[in-house]
Motif scaffolding. Structure first.
Motif: not given
Length: 336
Positions: A25-28, A31-35, A56-61, A82-84
Motif C-alpha cells: 500500500a505504501m508503494n501506492s 506514487t500519489v506523493i510523487l505525483d 523519514g520513517k513515514r510513520l503517520r501515513p 495517507a498521502a494527505a
C-alpha cells in the motif's frame, strides 16, 4: 547447587512488522506523493523532494495503512488520504524549521538553509493545499473534518509552544497539552480515518483515535528526551537544539523541579537564553543525569505507549494488531 535463572531476553522492538504490513500500500501512497508534489514551478518539487525523500520513517501515513488492515478495509481510498497525512506532516516540518532556525533535518541541511526561509514557508503552504485537494477528492465530509481539525490543532500547539518558549515556569500539564496538539493530533487523525473509510463503529473509531493519540505523545516524549541523550548523527538534527532555543520540554521541566537553588538558577539563565554554550549544554545534561530527568521522560513515554497498545484490545489478534503494538514499543525504545 541450583542453576541461575536467566530472564528471557525479548528482541528489541522494530518497525519491521509495520513496514512489511504496509509495503504494498505504501508503494501506492508514494506514487500519489510523487505525483502531487509536482508543479510547473521547478523550485516547488525540488524543495518538497528535498524533505520528502530525506529518509523519514513515514510513520503517520503507515498508521492510516495499518489501521485499514486492522479493520479489514478492502478499498483504496486510504492511499490518497495517507498521502494527505504525509503532506500535512511535511508542511509542518518545513514551517517548523523556519520558526526554529534549524540547520539539520533528517541528517542533512534543512530546506530553509538551502532554499531560504521565504521559499520554505511557501512550499509548506503548497503542500498543505495539496493535502486539502486530496481530502476533497475523497469526498467524505467526516474525513475532511477530522484532518482539517487536526491541522488547526497542530498550528495551535505550535503557537502555544512558541509562547511557552523561554518560560521556565511552564508546567508538565501545559507541556503535555502542547505535545498533544502539535504532535499527537495528527497521529490520532491518521489512525482514525482508516476506521472512517471502512465505515466502522464509533467504538472502533475511538479506539484507533486513542491508539494514535497516545502513540503520538509517547513519540514526542522520546524525541524530547533524545535531544539530551543522543548525538546529531543518530538524530539527524543538532544535539541540544531544544536547549539553545529555550524550549520547555519535559526533561527540562523535571530537572528544574528536582534541582536545588543553584541548579534552578542555571536553568533560569539557560532557558532565558543566557547560558547556551556547549559547556552549558554539557552541564545541563549532567544535571539531567543527576536527577534522572531523561529516564523519567522515557518512563512516561512507556506509559503512553502501553495505553496505545491497550486501546487496540477491542480488535482481534493478527498481523495488523501485532504490527501496531510493536510500533508503539519501537517509538519508546528507539535511539533516533
Amino acid at each position: 547447587m541450583t542453576a541461575e535463572i536467566v530472564p528471557l531476553q525479548r528482541n528489541k522492538p522494530t518497525l519491521d512488522p509495520m513496514l512489511s504490513l504496509t509495503a504494498t500500500a505504501m508503494n501506492s501512497v508514494n506514487t500519489v506523493i510523487l505525483d502531487r508534489m509536482q508543479s510547473e514551478i521547478p523550485l516547488i518539487p525540488a524543495l518538497a523532494g528535498h524533505l520528502i525523500s530525506g529518509g523519514g520513517k513515514r510513520l503517520r501515513p503507515m498508521l492510516t495503512l495499518a489501521g485499514a488492515e486492522l479493520v479489514g478495509y478492502q478499498g483504496s481510498r486510504h492511499h490518497k488520504l495517507a498521502a494527505a497525512v504525509e503532506f500535512i506532516h511535511t508542511a509542518t516540518l518545513l514551517h517548523d524549521d523556519v520558526v526554529d532556525g534549524s540547520d539539520l533535518r533528517r541528517g542533512k541541511a534543512a530546506a530553509n538553509i538551502i532554499f531560504g526561509n521565504p521559499a520554505t514557508v511557501l512550499v509548506g503552504d503548497f503542500l498543505f493545499s495539496r493535502a486539502f485537494e486530496l481530502m476533497v477528492e475523497d469526498g467524505s465530509l467526516k474525513v475532511l473534518k477530522i484532518l482539517s481539525s487536526a491541522s488547526a490543532i497542530i498550528a495551535e500547539g505550535e503557537v502555544d509552544q512558541l509562547t511557552a518558549q523561554r518560560q521556565i515556569e511552564t508546567s508538565e500539564e501545559r507541556y503535555l497539552s502542547i505535545i498533544g496538539a502539535k504532535t499527537a493530533a495528527l497521529f490520532a487523525a491518521a489512525s482514525r480515518i482508516s476506521a472512517v473509510v471502512a465505515e466502522c463503529s464509533d467504538a472502533q473509531e475511538e479506539a484507533l483515535d486513542a491508539y494514535g493519540r497516545n502513540l503520538g505523545i509517547a513519540f514526542q516524549l522520546v524525541d524530547d528526551a533524545l535531544d539530551y541523550s543522543s548525538d546529531a548523527a543518530a538524530m539527524g538534527k543538532d544535539r541540544g537544539d531544544d536547549f539553545r532555543e529555550g524550549k520547555m520540554t519535559l526533561p527540562v521541566i523535571l530537572a528544574y523541579a528536582r534541582g536545588n537553588e543553584e541548579e534552578r538558577g542555571f536553568w533560569k539563565a539557560a532557558i532565558g537564553g543566557h547560558r547556551t554554550s556547549e559547556a552549558d549544554l554539557a552541564y545541563a545534561i549532567t544535571l539531567m543525569e543527576r536527577h534522572d530527568a531523561v529516564e523519567a521522560t522515557r518512563q512516561r513515554a512507556r506509559h503512553f505507549a502501553e495505553r496505545a497498545i491497550d486501546a487496540l484490545s477491542i480488535f482481534p489478534d493478527g498481523k495488523a494488531r501485532m504490527a501496531l503494538s510493536e510500533a508503539a514499543m519501537f517509538a519508546v525504545s528507539r535511539g533516533y
